[in-house]
Design an enzyme around this catalytic site. Structure first.
Site, mmCIF file in Angstrom:
data_model
loop_
_atom_site.group_PDB
_atom_site.id
_atom_site.type_symbol
_atom_site.label_atom_id
_atom_site.label_comp_id
_atom_site.label_asym_id
_atom_site.label_seq_id
_atom_site.Cartn_x
_atom_site.Cartn_y
_atom_site.Cartn_z
ATOM 1 N N PRO A 212 -4.807 -4.973 0.991
ATOM 2 C CA PRO A 212 -4.417 -6.102 1.851
ATOM 3 C C PRO A 212 -5.488 -6.533 2.850
ATOM 4 O O PRO A 212 -5.438 -7.642 3.370
ATOM 5 C CB PRO A 212 -3.173 -5.580 2.591
ATOM 6 C CG PRO A 212 -3.142 -4.120 2.395
ATOM 7 C CD PRO A 212 -3.930 -3.808 1.158
ATOM 8 N N ASP B 76 -8.401 -5.369 13.799
ATOM 9 C CA ASP B 76 -8.176 -3.924 13.680
ATOM 10 C C ASP B 76 -7.664 -3.647 12.264
ATOM 11 O O ASP B 76 -6.495 -3.351 12.053
ATOM 12 C CB ASP B 76 -7.138 -3.491 14.728
ATOM 13 C CG ASP B 76 -6.885 -1.992 14.679
ATOM 14 O OD1 ASP B 76 -7.640 -1.271 13.999
ATOM 15 O OD2 ASP B 76 -5.915 -1.546 15.311
ATOM 16 N N GLN C 54 0.824 -1.218 0.000
ATOM 17 C CA GLN C 54 0.000 0.000 0.000
ATOM 18 C C GLN C 54 0.850 1.257 0.000
ATOM 19 O O GLN C 54 2.070 1.202 0.192
ATOM 20 C CB GLN C 54 -0.882 0.008 1.248
ATOM 21 C CG GLN C 54 -0.103 -0.132 2.542
ATOM 22 C CD GLN C 54 -0.859 -0.862 3.627
ATOM 23 O OE1 GLN C 54 -2.074 -0.999 3.561
ATOM 24 N NE2 GLN C 54 -0.146 -1.336 4.646
ATOM 25 N N ASP D 25 -0.381 0.361 14.191
ATOM 26 C CA ASP D 25 -0.038 1.645 14.836
ATOM 27 C C ASP D 25 0.168 1.496 16.338
ATOM 28 O O ASP D 25 0.643 2.417 17.001
ATOM 29 C CB ASP D 25 -1.115 2.706 14.541
ATOM 30 C CG ASP D 25 -2.496 2.233 14.938
ATOM 31 O OD1 ASP D 25 -2.716 1.957 16.121
ATOM 32 O OD2 ASP D 25 -3.364 2.125 14.042
ATOM 33 N N GLY E 127 -2.604 -12.009 8.112
ATOM 34 C CA GLY E 127 -3.579 -12.432 9.116
ATOM 35 C C GLY E 127 -4.469 -13.562 8.633
ATOM 36 O O GLY E 127 -4.932 -14.391 9.429
HETATM 37 N N1 SPD Z 1 -11.699 4.035 7.259
HETATM 38 C C1 SPD Z 1 -10.721 3.734 8.244
HETATM 39 C C2 SPD Z 1 -10.900 2.441 8.897
HETATM 40 C C3 SPD Z 1 -9.696 2.118 9.687
HETATM 41 C C4 SPD Z 1 -9.939 1.292 10.846
HETATM 42 N N2 SPD Z 1 -8.719 0.841 11.442
HETATM 43 C C5 SPD Z 1 -7.753 1.813 11.683
HETATM 44 C C6 SPD Z 1 -6.566 1.283 12.382
HETATM 45 C C7 SPD Z 1 -6.350 1.948 13.668
HETATM 46 N N3 SPD Z 1 -5.605 1.143 14.556
#
Ligand code: SPD
Length: 292
Positions: A174, A167, A41, A96, A149
């Site tokens: 991906p 998450d 990405q 993150d 995953g």
């Molecule tokens: N449209 C954004 C969706 C993202 C959801 N996950 C974000 C990761 C944060 N840890």
């Protein structure tokens, strides 16, 4: 030459950066700190004036230092406060560090497997978004694996995890394979009967079809599954959802109060009271659509 010039301007001067979703866009003002393409990405690190350093993947907002608790707290605590045990927790995505940070608040948690497909998301988050993951990155209970995953859940033995947390980014690139039947079936198989599953399930406004289809799919696999709605101003429409599922009973609706009292003191949004109200505040039209 034009691209080079635009890039230079974007890094030096304040400008708007927008996520486009159809005829709507959501923007923040600031400047680009770094942009790179990985095998998976495009990653952008943006210094926003309003929400601090932020991460975009393929031009979509993922997280920002001052706008992340609304998302991470709500994804994690309904699951971790209600799973019977917290010996083994699985996070798919979460590069993150925000989801791991919320999980590591539980002293009784023994181990987290965090499975992130893109090593650079973790490296850049540690470098530019350290406020989010913080000391969690050094916690010995956190086992980071740079892997896919989908294969991870396929290759895990039955009834292994006490909690599974998805998450992910949006269902394209991906993350596409994290929104399908086979993936959820594997999650069901590797979750203990007394465990809880949790996933981010997109915006009921911007991505209504994906949102409804995903909940229905999870409901067809797990005996119990319910969406929870909350406000995440960084994401399209600002209205977001997480879906919780379990096997023996709708565990996720009943947080263990001794855990919850301790955890909610550390939270900005989540508390058992907030959770109870939010589960009950299912909008009438969505309730109807989910029954179809
Ligand atoms: N449209 C954004 C969706 C993202 C959801 N996950 C974000 C990761 C944060 N840890």
């Amino acid at each position: 030459m034009k691209n080079f010039y635009n890039n230079y301007i974007q890094r030096i001067f304040n400008h708007w950066i927008d996520e486009y979703q159809g005829n709507v866009r959501l923007g923040l003002k600031g400047r680009i700190l770094l942009e790179e393409k990985t095998k998976f990405q495009k990653i952008t690190i943006f210094k926003s004036n309003h929400y601090g350093n932020a991460l975009l993947l393929d031009n979509c907002w993922m997280t920002a230092e001052l706008q992340e608790k609304q998302y991470h707290e709500c994804l994690v605590h309904p699951a971790l406060c209600s799973a019977e045990k917290l010996d083994n927790v699985l996070i798919i995505g979460g590069g993150d560090g925000g989801t791991a940070r919320e999980c590591l608040k539980y002293d009784e948690l023994e181990k987290i497997d965090l499975i992130e497909i893109d090593r650079r998301v973790i490296e850049l988050s540690k470098q530019y978004l350290y406020k989010i993951g913080g000391e969690s990155w050094n916690d010995k209970r956190l086992n980071i694996q740079i892997k896919d995953g989908i294969s991870w859940v396929k290759n895990t033995t039955n009834n292994y995890y006490d909690a599974i947390i998805i998450d992910s980014s949006d269902p394209k690139g991906p993350a596409k394979g994290l929104f399908n039947k086979e993936f959820y079936e594997n999650c069901y198989r590797i979750l203990k009967p007394s465990g809880v599953f949790s996933a981010q399930t997109e915006s009921p406004e911007t991505f209504e079809k994906i949102h409804l289809d995903t909940i229905k799919m999870i409901r067809n696999i797990f005996k119990y599954a319910d969406p929870l709605y909350g406000s995440v101003p960084l994401y399209p429409s600002g209205w977001w959802s997480w879906t919780f599922a379990s096997i023996e009973k709708p565990r996720y609706k009943y947080p263990n109060l001794s855990r919850a009292n301790k955890i909610s003191k550390t939270c900005e949004i989540w508390s058992p009271k907030w959770q109870k109200g939010s589960f009950e505040a299912l909008p009438a039209n969505l309730e109807r659509k989910l029954q179809k």
